[in-house]
Design an enzyme around this catalytic site. Sequence first.
Site, PDB file in Angstrom:
ATOM      1  N   THR A 111       0.783  -1.079   0.075  1.00 10.76           N
ATOM      2  CA  THR A 111      -0.181   0.074   0.000  1.00 10.76           C
ATOM      3  C   THR A 111       0.881   1.292   0.030  1.00 10.76           C
ATOM      4  O   THR A 111       0.738   2.426  -0.781  1.00 10.76           O
ATOM      5  CB  THR A 111      -1.048   0.049   1.198  1.00 10.76           C
ATOM      6  OG1 THR A 111      -1.803  -1.044   0.962  1.00 10.76           O
ATOM      7  CG2 THR A 111      -1.888   1.315   1.168  1.00 10.76           C
ATOM      8  N   SER A 150      -6.799  -0.834  -6.652  1.00  8.02           N
ATOM      9  CA  SER A 150      -6.542  -1.171  -5.228  1.00  8.02           C
ATOM     10  C   SER A 150      -4.993  -1.533  -5.202  1.00  8.02           C
ATOM     11  O   SER A 150      -4.228  -1.975  -6.427  1.00  8.02           O
ATOM     12  CB  SER A 150      -7.237  -2.186  -4.842  1.00  8.02           C
ATOM     13  OG  SER A 150      -6.649  -2.862  -3.676  1.00  8.02           O
ATOM     14  N   THR A 151      -4.452  -1.232  -4.275  1.00 10.56           N
ATOM     15  CA  THR A 151      -2.967  -1.745  -4.139  1.00 10.56           C
ATOM     16  C   THR A 151      -2.732  -3.238  -4.531  1.00 10.56           C
ATOM     17  O   THR A 151      -1.933  -3.663  -5.078  1.00 10.56           O
ATOM     18  CB  THR A 151      -2.371  -1.353  -2.661  1.00 10.56           C
ATOM     19  OG1 THR A 151      -2.475   0.044  -2.368  1.00 10.56           O
ATOM     20  CG2 THR A 151      -1.185  -2.134  -2.564  1.00 10.56           C
ATOM     21  N   ASN A 152      -3.926  -3.890  -4.242  1.00 11.49           N
ATOM     22  CA  ASN A 152      -3.657  -5.348  -4.535  1.00 11.49           C
ATOM     23  C   ASN A 152      -3.933  -5.895  -6.001  1.00 11.49           C
ATOM     24  O   ASN A 152      -3.514  -7.038  -6.350  1.00 11.49           O
ATOM     25  CB  ASN A 152      -4.866  -6.080  -3.684  1.00 11.49           C
ATOM     26  CG  ASN A 152      -4.904  -5.795  -2.200  1.00 11.49           C
ATOM     27  OD1 ASN A 152      -3.950  -5.347  -1.848  1.00 11.49           O
ATOM     28  ND2 ASN A 152      -5.987  -5.979  -1.651  1.00 11.49           N
ATOM     29  N   THR A 197      36.782 -36.813 -12.892  1.00  9.89           N
ATOM     30  CA  THR A 197      35.323 -37.086 -12.161  1.00  9.89           C
ATOM     31  C   THR A 197      35.589 -37.538 -10.874  1.00  9.89           C
ATOM     32  O   THR A 197      36.899 -38.245 -10.567  1.00  9.89           O
ATOM     33  CB  THR A 197      34.908 -38.249 -12.880  1.00  9.89           C
ATOM     34  OG1 THR A 197      35.480 -39.513 -12.817  1.00  9.89           O
ATOM     35  CG2 THR A 197      34.520 -38.060 -14.243  1.00  9.89           C
ATOM     36  N   SER A 328      46.933 -11.051  -0.739  1.00 10.06           N
ATOM     37  CA  SER A 328      47.188 -11.194   0.739  1.00 10.06           C
ATOM     38  C   SER A 328      47.950  -9.977   1.424  1.00 10.06           C
ATOM     39  O   SER A 328      48.607  -9.248   0.731  1.00 10.06           O
ATOM     40  CB  SER A 328      48.343 -12.243   0.998  1.00 10.06           C
ATOM     41  OG  SER A 328      48.375 -12.542   2.372  1.00 10.06           O
ATOM     42  N   SER A 329      47.636  -9.813   2.756  1.00 13.54           N
ATOM     43  CA  SER A 329      48.227  -8.617   3.421  1.00 13.54           C
ATOM     44  C   SER A 329      49.413  -9.169   4.149  1.00 13.54           C
ATOM     45  O   SER A 329      50.422  -8.533   4.667  1.00 13.54           O
ATOM     46  CB  SER A 329      47.232  -8.039   4.472  1.00 13.54           C
ATOM     47  OG  SER A 329      47.130  -9.265   5.477  1.00 13.54           O
ATOM     48  N   LYS A 334      51.086 -13.507  -3.554  1.00 13.87           N
ATOM     49  CA  LYS A 334      50.028 -14.187  -3.652  1.00 13.87           C
ATOM     50  C   LYS A 334      48.799 -13.356  -4.215  1.00 13.87           C
ATOM     51  O   LYS A 334      48.487 -12.062  -4.013  1.00 13.87           O
ATOM     52  CB  LYS A 334      49.421 -14.831  -2.091  1.00 13.87           C
ATOM     53  CG  LYS A 334      48.395 -15.700  -1.997  1.00 13.87           C
ATOM     54  CD  LYS A 334      48.072 -16.225  -0.872  1.00 13.87           C
ATOM     55  CE  LYS A 334      47.202 -17.416  -0.761  1.00 13.87           C
ATOM     56  NZ  LYS A 334      45.898 -16.952  -1.176  1.00 13.87           N
TER      57      LYS A 334
END
Length: 473
Positions: A111, A150-152, A197, A328-329, A334
């Site tokens: 609504t 209507s909203t609906n 696989t 990486s820190s 990396k």
Amino acid sequence: MTIKSATEPPNQTRIEQDLIGEQAVPASAWYGIQTQRAQQNFDITGLPISHFPELVRGLAMVKAAAARANHQLGLLTDDKAEAIQQACSDLIRGDYHEQFIVDLIQGGAGTSSNMNANEVIANIGLVKMGYEKGEYRHLHPNNDINRSQSTNDVYPTAARLAIIFAAQSLKTVISDLQHSLAAKGQEFADILKMGRTQMQDAVPMTLGQEFAAFSADLSVENGRLDEACQQLCEVNLGGTAIGTGINAPNGYAHLAVNELADISGLPVSLAPNLIAASADMGAFVTFSSTLKRLAIKLSKLSNDLRLLSSGPRTGLGEINLPAVQPGSSIMPGKVNPVIPEAMNQTAFQVMGTDMTVTLAAEAGQLQLNAMEPLIIFNLLNNCRMLEKSIRMLDELCIRGITANKDRCAQHVEQSIGIVTALVPHIGYDNASRIAGRALLTGQGVAELVKQEQLLTDEQLAEILSPKAMLQSA
């Protein structure tokens, strides 16, 4: 019509009234009191309706179609109908979207979204007619903009349009990704590698075949989206509150839906039973399931890319993903597969919210489902996330992938899996024994076959040639 100046001094307000009472609304606002109350009540996601322009466009198209139908039925005067349609055209074009401020998650089955549209359209129309914003006696949000509605029936119809629009953008990036994967399939067509696989060596294939299969796996997804969108094209516009069509004149529903088809360019049609359609969330569930299916495929693709590029020196290392940022820190040098990882996370979000949509769809009672806003939010958000993530995966990852040809060849040469190609020539028992010895000793399959004089060098070369091993592919 001319638009009257809508410039107001800062901090000025206008007083509006509704069922609850009076409130001061910013004079600069194109929305009204009911929209403002909804903004005050619902601060949940932090994302307003305007976050999804498709939804604003959908609401405007429904309102324009309703105005046309009401005008043809003599329920709106010429000047009101023209003002409404001009205001809706502005919204469809992209203007005033910032005025749709209600949170996407809201009580009331949509609504607040409907009233946001009604009030914005009314105020734009009033100014076009030469009046001030808020002078609703000349063009009313409920009596005129929401007439016969209507909203609906408005909200779910607009949401269906919005999702279909979002799906078209999603289809474009799916096609782009599919073509990029197919291009890699051609580029890598002559690179022999091992197929696997259950994470174990299987039989040889080409890297090109692997990427061509990735492309083929996505080739049907746009068709699935089209099928889901076809279901969304069946709307309940004209059913008003619960599908009985109360307050809508005879002939309005078919007329409004025909006008909506003309405005939207979509093959929308009237549902055969409007009472059923007003409560049924089946089409939304189907669309959510289609997004989940796509997400699963994209996540599997991302998993495979991370595996194939793993290492790069101590993993499979058969392909190289583009390096887009340091990984990486703490570990210099990396580089992580951050793009497929981000795609995975989007896929998980879509899979998880499919359950949210399922639960919300099940939560309807009797003639309405009040959980529609949650359904619409998740479907539009999932379309947006998938579109952006697929484009990211395509442009920042797939197109820049290169092959490690020597590594692929090394894996084939060292694999026990090539013994499968020898079974028709030396028998299953001999092949099993050779495979066991290869595992135990670390020697190559071809070397052991030669030692046991089961085949000549020429026979081995012919049997284990790429052409022979891939002839049935």
